[in-house]
Design a protein around this motif. Structure first.
Motif, PDB file in Angstrom:
ATOM      1  N   ILE B  44      -9.631  -7.347   6.645  1.00 16.30           N
ATOM      2  CA  ILE B  44     -10.662  -7.076   5.649  1.00 16.30           C
ATOM      3  C   ILE B  44     -10.960  -8.318   4.816  1.00 16.30           C
ATOM      4  CG2 ILE B  44     -11.318  -5.505   3.759  1.00 16.30           C
ATOM      5  CD1 ILE B  44     -10.854  -4.184   6.570  1.00 16.30           C
TER       6      ILE B  44
ATOM      7  N   TRP D  14      -3.365  -9.475   4.940  1.00 17.01           N
ATOM      8  CA  TRP D  14      -3.810  -8.488   3.959  1.00 17.01           C
ATOM      9  C   TRP D  14      -4.703  -9.143   2.900  1.00 17.01           C
ATOM     10  CZ3 TRP D  14       1.986  -7.052   3.480  1.00 17.01           C
ATOM     11  CH2 TRP D  14       2.320  -6.066   4.434  1.00 17.01           C
ATOM     12  N   CYS D  15      -5.423  -8.309   2.188  1.00 15.31           N
ATOM     13  CA  CYS D  15      -6.265  -8.812   1.117  1.00 15.31           C
ATOM     14  C   CYS D  15      -5.397  -9.245  -0.061  1.00 15.31           C
ATOM     15  CB  CYS D  15      -7.191  -7.722   0.621  1.00 15.31           C
ATOM     16  SG  CYS D  15      -8.056  -6.881   1.950  1.00 15.31           S
ATOM     17  N   CYS D  18      -3.367  -6.739  -2.595  1.00 15.12           N
ATOM     18  CA  CYS D  18      -3.110  -5.460  -1.928  1.00 15.12           C
ATOM     19  C   CYS D  18      -1.728  -4.922  -2.282  1.00 15.12           C
ATOM     20  CB  CYS D  18      -3.203  -5.646  -0.423  1.00 15.12           C
ATOM     21  SG  CYS D  18      -2.716  -4.163   0.495  1.00 15.12           S
ATOM     22  N   GLN D  49      -3.463  -1.183   8.297  1.00 15.69           N
ATOM     23  CA  GLN D  49      -2.962  -2.304   7.487  1.00 15.69           C
ATOM     24  C   GLN D  49      -1.446  -2.199   7.335  1.00 15.69           C
ATOM     25  OE1 GLN D  49      -4.830  -4.643   7.004  1.00 15.69           O
ATOM     26  NE2 GLN D  49      -6.842  -4.092   6.180  1.00 15.69           N
ATOM     27  N   ASN D 119      -2.172   4.805   0.801  1.00 20.26           N
ATOM     28  CA  ASN D 119      -3.237   4.286  -0.076  1.00 20.26           C
ATOM     29  C   ASN D 119      -4.391   5.272  -0.196  1.00 20.26           C
ATOM     30  OD1 ASN D 119      -4.237   3.978   2.461  1.00 20.26           O
ATOM     31  ND2 ASN D 119      -4.351   1.749   2.426  1.00 20.26           N
ATOM     32  N   GLN D 196       0.372   3.255  -2.659  1.00 16.47           N
ATOM     33  CA  GLN D 196       0.041   1.856  -2.383  1.00 16.47           C
ATOM     34  C   GLN D 196      -1.439   1.617  -2.646  1.00 16.47           C
ATOM     35  OE1 GLN D 196      -1.029   1.031   1.547  1.00 16.47           O
ATOM     36  NE2 GLN D 196      -2.155  -0.608   0.523  1.00 16.47           N
ATOM     37  N   CYS D 198      -5.015   0.318  -2.538  1.00 11.75           N
ATOM     38  CA  CYS D 198      -5.871  -0.511  -1.679  1.00 11.75           C
ATOM     39  C   CYS D 198      -6.951  -1.052  -2.596  1.00 11.75           C
ATOM     40  CB  CYS D 198      -6.488   0.349  -0.584  1.00 11.75           C
ATOM     41  SG  CYS D 198      -7.865  -0.478   0.270  1.00 11.75           S
ATOM     42  N   VAL D 199      -6.886  -2.328  -2.845  1.00 11.91           N
ATOM     43  CA  VAL D 199      -7.772  -2.887  -3.886  1.00 11.91           C
ATOM     44  C   VAL D 199      -9.207  -3.034  -3.403  1.00 11.91           C
ATOM     45  CG1 VAL D 199      -5.861  -4.040  -5.062  1.00 11.91           C
ATOM     46  CG2 VAL D 199      -7.161  -5.283  -3.307  1.00 11.91           C
TER      47      VAL D 199
HETATM   48  S1  SF4 Z   1      -4.941  -1.674   2.297  1.00  9.47           S
HETATM   49 FE1  SF4 Z   1      -6.860  -2.260   1.311  1.00  9.47          FE
HETATM   50  S2  SF4 Z   1      -6.344  -3.980   0.007  1.00  9.47           S
HETATM   51 FE2  SF4 Z   1      -4.672  -3.732   1.446  1.00  9.47          FE
HETATM   52  S3  SF4 Z   1      -5.133  -5.105   3.137  1.00  9.47           S
HETATM   53 FE3  SF4 Z   1      -6.016  -3.106   3.657  1.00  9.47          FE
HETATM   54  S4  SF4 Z   1      -8.131  -3.137   2.938  1.00  9.47           S
HETATM   55 FE4  SF4 Z   1      -7.021  -4.846   1.966  1.00  9.47          FE
END
Ligand code: SF4
Ligand SMILES: Cc1ncc(C[n+]2csc(CCOP(=O)(O)OP(=O)(O)O)c2C)c(N)n1
Ligand SMILES: Cc1ncc(C[n+]2csc(CCOP(=O)(O)OP(=O)(O)O)c2C)c(N)n1
Ligand code: SF4
Ligand SMILES: [Mg+2]
Ligand SMILES: [Mg+2]
Lengths: 284, 573, 573, 284
Positions: B44, D14-15, D18, D49, D119, D196, D198-199
């Motif tokens: 992402i 990951w972002c 996160c 993820q 999440n 968790q 997810c931003v």
């Molecule tokens: S869970 Fe959400 S914030 Fe974390 S890596 Fe995946 S898309 Fe990005």
């Protein structure tokens, strides 16, 4: 007027004395008492002895895959919510192979009535342990006895926020008729776990075993709207086994939540390709 | 102007898709032909993605490796794509953010972020600055960009739309003033019909809706998620029931349930999800329930390359599921074809009461084409032997699986008064109840296997190019554009090449293929897979063998250039 | 004595299988060759089932339509099978229970129940009375029956064993005294080695265990349930871990998990269950995890004919799953072949680190053969490139998916000190971590698709019959016995026919087949399916077309007689 | 001695920000504190993820299919019960696609430790509703907001008789470390549902949303051996969200119940074909 004769089906292939016969009788009776005609009923059944039930009466029938009754039934209800849609299957079918659909169908609260013939065994494949087989039960697939914790369908449904959770017993037809009628009149999904002796492969949970143990909820001060009490009650299994409605809650059924079918069932709606022409503008 | 190629690159999350889409839309608004494709990773944020736009006054059928204008949102993009730049290619980037040592004339530095902050007060408009800069480089009409930006961002707020236009203008003006180099050509709007810009997934979804699909159940999976989401978004306004299933098993069983009850129904997934649908696919075959499954192929096996492209599932779908029964397989060539083929898919499904697979792939799903406005008058809904309530009520002792000459049985729906619809996944009698009879079995097998007889005549492959050419390029599905262009270019170069291209693969059009390949000397199968699946199918059905194969299986789309190079190196040699 | 055919018929639940098995075992104990097959419905009580036993001094390879002695446990059996009786055929039944109007000389009435009650005090011994009566009719040595009964029922109690012997004796003596007719021939024990009597499922299970399979996960499904149950029953005594899974998806994922961790693992199912395993099958391909899947075919599509036979899954398994990767497909000819092929299956799985499918079918699974005592010295465990802890520890920077010349990577196991084993269903680098690289992708695809190169040389089809015969019968799997017998019989009649039979189908032995079919004039594909799947596969791989097909798809097994009739009617004509 | 460095993995995808990062830190810390070496650990992860986590540390790894971690992990544990086997996946993976395996794995009480990165959204596929998404939550797949009852993993596990049920929060690493350590030391199956953020796709259940709500069980008089109390506690979600061990019960793990592996792990046992020769007698 609808009569039992309208529901009279052909020859059965069940074993003499099987608990399934009581369920067949009860289903027909309940439908007659509810004055529902065969053509208004759609039964979606699975594979197993239980799944054969609708073949032995008269109604619309989709006898699909082992474990996959609920998605078919859900979609059928969404496609034509005027139908009375039932899902019918065994404990292996619904709690084993089909476990994931059960979880998510409960969450959806779709107006499908689910009858599980729970004989605590795999009948049609000749006697392997099912998810509800009691601890220690020796079957063809558990020569050392069952070691996995039996699945408690009532507790499971309650944990998932089911809006109607009941247990009945195929040896008590009037009770089962009552349960089915309440389920049909309920808004949304209804699970009826039906204790059903398998006279061939389950010599532990027999008619008399169940008969000695079952007692009816709701004859005392049981409150079927209290989820925690219901969960506590659901733990009872062994010396005494409660049957009846464990829990009931009024909330909208899934089919009420789609704007698309607020007025007219999906199947009655005309196909109008041209209406989509306006979407073309979005791509211009 | 023959053609011009833009490429926007950067990390996931930098908004590459948005810049790309706005650029593509702005160019399409100038009545030009546009094709845009995407290259992205399964994450992402971060990594490296790009969006490639090819534009021309003439039709463009596929993507290209060339870059005339690179919009680099990070350093990596410059590093990775500079070598793709054409002679006069230019890379534009924000030099204040992206440190690049070597400055060569092909590099043009625009302070995206600074201009964004200066004009619109927020660096989030940097991408719009870049868009403006890019279009300024090719001297494209700014007003069109302004119009497109306004349309797109108006939905958020008038302020956002205005800020975007201001940012774009800043980029546009800055470039006008500062760019001293040269670009390959200028771009300007041309006369001609305004076309729509649509990607494969959108075309599939819209095609399904126009074809009367009212029920869609799906589970998210790249590259088909977009179909589910598009239909979901339109469901309230257009009376669709769209449901996110708990898994793919449920998704197809749901579609079957809805179809049995009488509404056109579909699901969409990719290979991994389809693998979970295999059992239900067989159920559709046995119960003779029409259903359409869109399978967006991506490189397998297993999770594979989730965001990339391949044609690895042809033999799988031809032979999938236990037992033998008829099915149809279609494979759209591009977005336009996808729209109309969905109509064909639903009609075939109901006419023959079979499951139909529409094989797309990631390249088709995610790529945009400019297409003539869809012609809804071409949409014909043929529900085959579906009985109305009235028709059904006239039948004495209606049975769902009646033996008929065609093998197709008239279909009533549950709920019709006086009629009961009974079907079974077990072998059954005409009335849908379980049987153990050997005689009925034989007749039922014959019914289910051969009821599509004659349908192969509707599966005609497309012949293109000089009729007499001894070399034939064969292919199917989304390689159409690349092969067609390769044929054109090679013929221009003096080679004699023609094309035989399939968008309908099963039942296999044996006679038509034998006929079309008469007189061929070289038969070159072009596929996005490693084992050349159509070559094997074609040989099994016709006995004809390919002489050559051009295959690609690195997850990237086949291009005309890829074909031409392979042709010159291997086929001609 | 050429051969003699017994048939025991009645309702499900009447104990037909027990009578049949005891008869078969008793005959086998006389060192004769025995073949027994079963015909039953998908129900537990009622309906009509039968058990057919063919016995001869010479090898018997398959079942037959002829009946020399019919043991009828109900009226329906007499009605249904009398027409199958040979000239001197006799039907024995309990006339006090089974009302039959017309008494012809072929009918012999023995009061099974009454004799049971009189001698052993309980009518449940009626079946044993019938068994005694049947063996008396052919004048078989009673002591052997007595021995077998004792062995079998001793497990319950000494009393039960004795009661059975008494009941059998009553039937035997009653018949001696009362039967005045004639039977086709007498049966007596012959000299020769004692053979084992085993069915396909048992042979598969035993073969797997001997091949070192230590982990089995399955979900009950006819006709493969017996494999799960046999292994489950032996699991405590022989250190196996056998687990009934919640569904077939779990079953194959479990087998893969166990194999990844280092033990030989398998699952067994039928077509519908396999359809649910398709996604995991692809996972095995991608992660290069060896695993063996036994697929007991039954007539599809969908639930189909649960208790009957078909060969409908050949193309399905060859092409199954999304993406492209190597797999091997074996199809045992009979119980003996099944035992040894399981060893081959596990060895191939580990040598090439691929999934292997063993295609059986209901006929094979449920049929019994007398077989030479299995030769365990022929069992060779070849675990391929499996590294020991010591070997692995010597490798610097071990990576699971190392590129090698063969395409097979040395395999370490999780738990080895100093070594980490990493794999992924996503496209991965040599070290098993996710990648987006086009270059690695290409190499990995090549590795996974072509690592079985050379294996086709081990997939040699069996040539049988006169080498020069212009007519070739082709077939695969459990049709072996029927085809072989048909070849023998036709050659005896003066036809020139030979056989090419496959018990290993993939990778396809192209060269061997082309070679074997040289000089053939008529090529007759014989299969238990409707579309002749091997014919299509063979044409795709070799270009060679069949001239004729003999197919059967009513759920009943192909017999030599069926082939001969079809040959005379269609092929010769 | 095992150190954090031993578990140091490569780059993450990951972002930034996160919630998964906290989980990664906690897993490594817990393993170090438990003095478990990387080669003794097998992580079986799903697709999503969450499923990428083990790639970012060092250990044995089978990154399998979306939704299918538990059967693989179960079999791995049975094949070599000396390994520390973890299953790691997202809420979509474990409660959506993989729901059936969760049910039955809980029943088995296999010694696998299951970490669910919850999440409340499908992250990797860019933001569709997951089974735990809150009612009304608007996502890409629920433009009208979620209407299905959110799945309550704690209540579900309790209803199925899970022997170890905990919830933690990726924003509270020490707490999560503690939960993981308790899970590893537990006999049998352990479920840790990990909140968790997810931003990117979940702007409802953010770090601060969770932080304002979570409170720790076990700091008061909470009794983690009382199933009914646990079920009641499990209903709490909204203003206050309890984290900690909801329930814990000591009973044999599945791997203790197979005679085959009582002494030596299956993988360490020699293959001895000849031992089966004696079975031939049964067929003579
Ligand atoms: S869970 Fe959400 S914030 Fe974390 S890596 Fe995946 S898309 Fe990005
Ligand atoms: C996918 C699949 N797996 C397995 C089977 C085989 N099968 C048929 S019925 C059955 C179990 C029946 O048990 P249950 O559902 O409890 O029904 P019952 O016969 O006891 O009523 C099984 C495993 C099947 N038909 N499909
Ligand atoms: C069988 C299958 N269906 C669908 C997918 C596509 N897919 C990949 S990740 C994912 C959902 C991810 O959500 P979750 O499990 O909650 O993990 P997260 O990314 O949120 O951590 C889906 C649907 C897949 N890989 N396999
Ligand atoms: S096997 Fe059991 S469940 Fe099935 S019909 Fe017989 S008694 Fe009923
Ligand atoms: Mg059952
Ligand atoms: Mg998630």
């Amino acid at each position: 007027m609808v009569t039992l004769k309208d529901y009279q089906g052909g020859e059965t292939a069940w074993c003499p004395g099987c608990g399934n016969f009581g369920i067949l009788t009860a289903v027909k009776k309940a439908l007659v008492e509810l004055e529902i005609s065969p053509h208004e009923v759609l039964m979606v059944s699975g594979i197993g002895q239980a799944g054969k039930l609708p073949h032995y009466m008269k109604c619309n029938l989709f006898n699909g895959l082992h474990g996959r009754t609920l998605p078919v039934a859900t979609a059928a209800k969404l496609a034509n919510h005027r139908l009375h849609v039932f899902a019918v299957g065994g404990d292996g079918d619904g709690y084993g192979e089909g476990g994931n659909h059960l979880i998510h169908t409960i969450r959806r609260n779709i107006g499908v009535k689910y009858l599980v013939h729970n004989n605590q065994i795999y009948g049609l494949t000749k006697g392997q342990a099912s998810p509800t087989s009691d601890l220690g039960f020796v079957t063809k697939s558990t020569p050392r006895g069952v070691v996995s914790t039996p699945l408690n369908p009532i507790a499971l449904a309650l944990a998932l926020g089911a809006s109607f959770v009941a247990r009945s017993f195929s040896g008590d037809v009037p009770h089962l008729v009552q349960m089915i009628k309440e389920a049909v009149n309920h808004r949304g999904f209804a699970l009826i776990d039906i204790l059903q002796p398998c006279v061939i492969f389950n010599h532990l949970n027999t008619f008399s075993w169940y008969r000695e143990r079952v007692y009816k909820l709701g004859e005392g001060d049981y409150d079927a709207t209290d989820g925690l009490a219901a969960f506590k009650k659901a733990q009872e299994w062994g010396e005494r086994i409660p049957i009846g409605v464990f829990y009931k809650e009024e909330r909208p059924a899934l089919e009420e939540l789609f704007p698309a079918i607020e007025d007219v069932p999906l199947v009655k709606q005309k196909i109008e390709s041209r209406q989509f022409e306006k979407l073309i503008e979005e791509f211009m | 102007m023959v053609e011009f190629n833009f490429r926007v690159g950067g990390e996931a999350g930098q908004g590459i898709q948005t810049i790309g889409y706005i650029l593509a839309k702005t160019l399409a608004r100038g009545n030009m032909h546009v094709h845009a494709s995407q290259d992205y990773e399964s994450r992402i944020r971060g990594g490296h993605n790009f969006f490639h736009i090819r534009v021309s006054e003439n039709p463009v059928y596929g993507t290209s490796e060339k870059v005339d204008l690179l919009i680099a949102l990070n350093r990596e993009t410059v590093d990775l794509h500079t070598k793709a730049l054409t002679e006069k290619g230019v890379a534009v980037f924000d030099g204040e953010k992206t440190k690049i040592e070597k400055r060569d004339p092909s590099q043009f530095d625009v302070p995206f972020e600074r201009l964004a902050v200066e004009t619109s007060g927020n660096k989030i408009f940097a991408n719009t600055v870049a868009t403006g800069a890019a279009l300024s480089l090719v001297k494209y009409d700014f007003d069109i960009l302004s119009e497109v930006l306004t349309e797109i961002f108006r939905a958020k707020s008038k302020q956002v739309a205005e800020d975007n236009v201001k940012a774009a203008e800043a980029g546009y003006r800055y470039t006008e003033e500062n760019f001293k180099g040269e670009v390959a050509c200028e771009l300007k709007p041309v006369e001609g019909p305004r076309r729509i810009l649509i990607n494969g997934n959108e075309a599939v979804a819209l095609g399904a809706m126009a074809a009367g699909c009212k029920f869609m159940s799906g589970y998210p999976m790249t590259p088909s998620t977009g179909i589910l989401q598009y239909m979901m978004n339109k469901s309230s306004d257009f009376n669709l029931v769209v449901e996110q299933a708990e898994d793919e098993i449920a998704a197809l069983n749901m579609a079957i349930g809805a179809s049995f009850t009488g509404v056109r129904a579909m699901t969409a997934t990719s290979g991994g999800g389809f693998s979970l649908m295999v059992e239900a696919f067989s159920l559709a075959g046995m119960t003779e329930t029409p259903v359409v499954v869109v399978l967006g192929q991506r490189p397998g096996p297993s999770t594979g390359f989730p965001t990339r492209t391949e044609q690895g599932e042809l033999e799988f779908v031809i032979h999938t599921s236990h037992g033998e029964f008829a099915r149809a397989i279609l494979a759209p060539r591009d977005a336009e074809d996808a729209f109309y083929l969905m109509n064909k898919a639903f009609n075939i499904a109901e006419r023959y009461q079979i499951p139909v697979v529409v094989l797309t792939d990631e390249y088709l799903a995610d790529s945009y084409w400019t297409v003539d406005r869809f012609d809804f008058s071409k949409i014909v809904i043929d529900r085959g032997e579906l009985l109305s309530e009235e028709e059904a009520s006239k039948i004495k002792d209606y049975v769902r699986h009646k033996f008929t000459e065609s093998g197709v049985s008239p279909r009533a729906l549950p709920g019709y008064p006086g009629v009961l619809v009974v079907t079974d996944s077990d072998e059954h009698t005409e009335d849908g109840h379980i049987t153990e009879s050997a005689e009925i079995r034989v007749k039922m097998v014959q019914k289910r296997v051969w009821k599509t007889k004659g349908l192969e005549k509707e599966m005609v492959p497309l012949s293109y190019g000089p009729e007499k050419a001894g070399t034939v390029f064969l292919g199917w599905g989304s390689t159409y554009g690349a092969i067609r262009e390769a044929v054109d270019l090679l013929n221009e170069e003096g080679f004699e090449v023609r094309m035989l291209h399939f968008n309908a693969l099963w039942p296999f059009p044996t006679d038509a293929v034998i006929d079309a390949l008469k007189g061929s000397e070289k038969r070159v199968m072009i596929e996005s897979n490693a084992t050349s699946q159509l070559a094997r199918v074609l040989r099994a059905e016709t006995g004809i063998q390919m002489t050559n194969k051009i295959l690609r299986y690195d997850g990237r789309p086949i291009t005309s250039n890829y074909i031409i190079q392979a042709f010159k190196m291997e086929v001609r040699a």
